[in-house]
Design a protein around this motif. Structure first.
Motif, PDB file in Angstrom:
ATOM      1  N   TYR A   2       4.850   4.837  -1.476  1.00  0.00           N
ATOM      2  CA  TYR A   2       4.100   4.946  -0.259  1.00  0.00           C
ATOM      3  C   TYR A   2       5.818   4.260   0.942  1.00  0.00           C
ATOM      4  CZ  TYR A   2      -0.178   4.962  -2.129  1.00  0.00           C
ATOM      5  OH  TYR A   2      -1.599   5.696  -2.906  1.00  0.00           O
ATOM      6  N   ASN A   3       5.203   4.932   1.590  1.00  0.00           N
ATOM      7  CA  ASN A   3       6.074   4.500   3.228  1.00  0.00           C
ATOM      8  C   ASN A   3       5.652   3.389   4.212  1.00  0.00           C
ATOM      9  OD1 ASN A   3       8.293   6.283   2.202  1.00  0.00           O
ATOM     10  ND2 ASN A   3       7.478   8.324   3.852  1.00  0.00           N
ATOM     11  N   TYR A   4       5.606   2.566   4.179  1.00  0.00           N
ATOM     12  CA  TYR A   4       5.169   1.260   4.933  1.00  0.00           C
ATOM     13  C   TYR A   4       5.761   1.219   6.472  1.00  0.00           C
ATOM     14  CZ  TYR A   4       2.834  -0.725   0.525  1.00  0.00           C
ATOM     15  OH  TYR A   4       2.310  -0.524  -0.326  1.00  0.00           O
ATOM     16  N   VAL A  32       1.517   4.506   4.272  1.00  0.00           N
ATOM     17  CA  VAL A  32       1.732   6.600   4.400  1.00  0.00           C
ATOM     18  C   VAL A  32       2.244   7.533   3.027  1.00  0.00           C
ATOM     19  CG1 VAL A  32       1.567   8.723   5.315  1.00  0.00           C
ATOM     20  CG2 VAL A  32       0.941   6.652   6.423  1.00  0.00           C
ATOM     21  N   ASN A  33       0.922   7.890   2.110  1.00  0.00           N
ATOM     22  CA  ASN A  33       1.563   8.494   0.849  1.00  0.00           C
ATOM     23  C   ASN A  33       2.793   9.220   1.487  1.00  0.00           C
ATOM     24  OD1 ASN A  33       1.967  10.443  -0.970  1.00  0.00           O
ATOM     25  ND2 ASN A  33       0.866  10.332  -2.468  1.00  0.00           N
ATOM     26  N   VAL A  35      15.015  -2.198   4.692  1.00  0.00           N
ATOM     27  CA  VAL A  35      14.553  -2.275   5.490  1.00  0.00           C
ATOM     28  C   VAL A  35      14.431  -2.325   6.609  1.00  0.00           C
ATOM     29  CG1 VAL A  35      12.737  -4.109   6.859  1.00  0.00           C
ATOM     30  CG2 VAL A  35      12.957  -4.264   4.294  1.00  0.00           C
ATOM     31  N   ASP A  36      14.421  -1.300   7.533  1.00  0.00           N
ATOM     32  CA  ASP A  36      15.222  -0.862   8.593  1.00  0.00           C
ATOM     33  C   ASP A  36      14.065  -1.699  10.397  1.00  0.00           C
ATOM     34  OD1 ASP A  36      17.395   1.420   7.780  1.00  0.00           O
ATOM     35  OD2 ASP A  36      15.386   2.452   6.792  1.00  0.00           O
ATOM     36  N   ARG A  44       9.210  -4.326  14.674  1.00  0.00           N
ATOM     37  CA  ARG A  44       8.426  -3.032  13.691  1.00  0.00           C
ATOM     38  C   ARG A  44       9.682  -3.090  13.088  1.00  0.00           C
ATOM     39  NH1 ARG A  44       4.891   0.606  16.769  1.00  0.00           N
ATOM     40  NH2 ARG A  44       4.910   0.151  19.089  1.00  0.00           N
ATOM     41  N   ALA A  45       9.381  -2.400  11.788  1.00  0.00           N
ATOM     42  CA  ALA A  45       9.824  -2.491  10.552  1.00  0.00           C
ATOM     43  C   ALA A  45       9.506  -1.487   9.878  1.00  0.00           C
ATOM     44  CB  ALA A  45      10.423  -3.818   9.272  1.00  0.00           C
ATOM     45  N   LYS A  46      10.166  -0.707   8.966  1.00  0.00           N
ATOM     46  CA  LYS A  46       9.694   0.613   8.051  1.00  0.00           C
ATOM     47  C   LYS A  46      10.215   0.201   6.953  1.00  0.00           C
ATOM     48  CE  LYS A  46      12.866   4.229   9.390  1.00  0.00           C
ATOM     49  NZ  LYS A  46      12.685   6.268   9.824  1.00  0.00           N
ATOM     50  N   PHE A  47       9.540   0.532   5.987  1.00  0.00           N
ATOM     51  CA  PHE A  47      10.502   0.473   4.842  1.00  0.00           C
ATOM     52  C   PHE A  47       9.534   1.509   3.006  1.00  0.00           C
ATOM     53  CE2 PHE A  47       7.391  -3.141   4.403  1.00  0.00           C
ATOM     54  CZ  PHE A  47       7.139  -3.271   2.779  1.00  0.00           C
ATOM     55  N   SER A  48      10.262   1.323   2.242  1.00  0.00           N
ATOM     56  CA  SER A  48       9.471   2.710   1.505  1.00  0.00           C
ATOM     57  C   SER A  48       9.272   1.808  -0.270  1.00  0.00           C
ATOM     58  CB  SER A  48      10.469   3.759   0.350  1.00  0.00           C
ATOM     59  OG  SER A  48      10.302   4.750   2.281  1.00  0.00           O
TER      60      SER A  48
END
Length: 226
Positions: A202-204, A158-159, A184-185, A194-198
């Motif tokens: 974009y955000n992943y 996502v942008n 990476v969180d 689940r993981a998220k990072f920038s």
């Protein structure tokens, strides 16, 4: 001395006393009625010490420079740090697409991260996130199966200017790792990780079903970043 001379002397003495008394009255009169100059000193002007003036001038200069620096930084950074806007589920939707993340990166020259398993996997599916009011594309979604484990992997891209309600579950992370200088969180349970990072623009948001190990999702992200 004859009586006549004594009489004249007495009169002369009386005249001297009268003259003296008259003179004293004249002096008293002059003392009482003679105007006297009264000096009233001019009020002193309140002066500010030189060091106080310097201090005030210096403080004003610091204030001006500080305000100028703040305005300058705000002006030059406003384009580099776009404001993120929150969108609830009623403001966007997903639409199916036949274009994979790899194809989109190649055809549209976008710097997108993906798992290059298309030639070996049993299943993959792609969608795009669009705004309801303008049909503008703001992100991408891909499902792909890891043929080695049979686990399903979901990748949301996502942008950075958009925060989507459907991805709020990714905020509930407990661990932090650094992979190739990227933070990476993440969080892992028995049923999914689940993981998220920038990265880039974009955000992943990445989800792995039934991970073999607690940190298996980190292996996937390392492969994406390599």
């Amino acid at each position: 001395m004859s009586k006549e001379k004594k009489f004249h002397q007495l009169i002369e003495d009386l005249d001297q006393e009268e003259k003296k008394a008259a003179w004293e009255k004249i002096k008293e009169s002059e003392t009482v009625y003679e105007p006297q100059s009264v000096f009233f000193p001019a009020p002193k002007k309140k002066r500010i010490a030189v060091w106080k003036k310097a201090l005030a001038t210096g403080a004003l200069s610091v204030l001006i420079v500080g305000v100028g620096a703040f305005v300058g930084v705000k002006y030059f950074l406003k384009d580099d740090q776009p404001t993120t806007r929150y969108y609830d589920a009623s403001m966007y939707e997903t639409q199916k697409t036949s274009i994979t993340l790899r194809q989109r990166a190649e055809q549209e020259n976008k710097k997108l991260l993906f798992l290059d398993w298309y030639d070996v996997t049993d299943f993959y599916m792609d969608q795009i996130y669009t705004l309801n009011d303008s049909n503008q594309i703001i992100g991408y979604y891909e499902q792909i199966v890891d043929i080695n484990t049979g686990s399903l992997v979901e990748i949301n891209i996502v942008n950075k200017a958009y925060q989507l309600q459907s991805l709020e579950n990714y905020d509930k992370t407990t661990e932090i790792s650094i992979i190739n200088s990227v933070q990476v969180d993440w969080k892992s349970t028995k049923t999914n990780s689940r993981a998220k990072f920038s990265y880039g623009d974009y955000n992943y948001y990445v989800m792995l079903e039934y991970p073999m190990e607690d940190d298996s999702i980190l292996d996937l992200i390392e492969e994406m970043l390599s």
